[in-house]
Write a protein that holds these residues in place. Sequence first.
Motif, mmCIF file in Angstrom:
data_model
loop_
_atom_site.group_PDB
_atom_site.id
_atom_site.type_symbol
_atom_site.label_atom_id
_atom_site.label_comp_id
_atom_site.label_asym_id
_atom_site.label_seq_id
_atom_site.Cartn_x
_atom_site.Cartn_y
_atom_site.Cartn_z
ATOM 1 N N HIS A 101 120.938 18.937 47.719
ATOM 2 C CA HIS A 101 119.815 18.399 46.936
ATOM 3 C C HIS A 101 119.567 19.267 45.708
ATOM 4 O O HIS A 101 118.564 19.966 45.629
ATOM 5 N N PRO A 102 120.472 19.201 44.722
ATOM 6 C CA PRO A 102 120.388 20.116 43.571
ATOM 7 C C PRO A 102 119.096 20.000 42.766
ATOM 8 O O PRO A 102 118.680 20.954 42.134
ATOM 9 N N SER A 103 118.458 18.840 42.796
ATOM 10 C CA SER A 103 117.275 18.648 41.944
ATOM 11 C C SER A 103 115.962 19.071 42.608
ATOM 12 O O SER A 103 114.909 19.038 41.995
ATOM 13 N N LYS A 104 116.025 19.477 43.879
ATOM 14 C CA LYS A 104 114.810 19.799 44.624
ATOM 15 C C LYS A 104 114.077 21.005 44.036
ATOM 16 O O LYS A 104 112.879 20.972 43.803
ATOM 17 N N VAL A 105 114.816 22.092 43.824
ATOM 18 C CA VAL A 105 114.236 23.281 43.210
ATOM 19 C C VAL A 105 115.030 23.541 41.941
ATOM 20 O O VAL A 105 116.190 23.897 41.997
#
Length: 172
Positions: free
Chosen positions: A75-79
């Motif tokens: 989930h690269p866009s989470k943080v």
Amino acid sequence: GDVYKRQTPWTWEMLEPQLDQVTQGRSFTQGKQAYQAAQCGACHRFGNEGGAVGPDLTAIGSRFTPKDVLDAILHPSKVLSDQYAYETLTLKEEETLTGRIMGENEQSIQLRQNPYSAQVISIEKDRLTKRETSKVSPMPEGLIDVLSREEVLDLLAYLNAGGNAQDPAFSN
């Protein structure tokens, strides 16, 4: 060969239960190969090689657990770090461009749209109607889908060990 043509759409649920296997009996060689196969080095520095588009992964094992690392890969866009965030520019012609700001002055903005390319385009500021930080990571999802389950675990061990072949995670 054709080894890396297979695709498994890995999910958190499929891999998280195996995370206890990251710290022992792993293959250093396969971890290093998995790192290359998933193209991590195109954007990330690790040790003394790799790109500078994304965060340096050299000491990632001392700052994050394999669980955190797996979460970031899936989930690269989470943080999203502001340092590596992209900006989305909307132009008068209704066109939107997303990329990394490489420089700007009073007249124009230099934008790099593709992390794998050195090409930079210049956009005149008077063409802009809107400018905002992108909420989507430049890192694509699914990069580890070319890897087998064992290779994913070896990759996590390799990152966790900071690329040290003598790490206790690797059996000789």
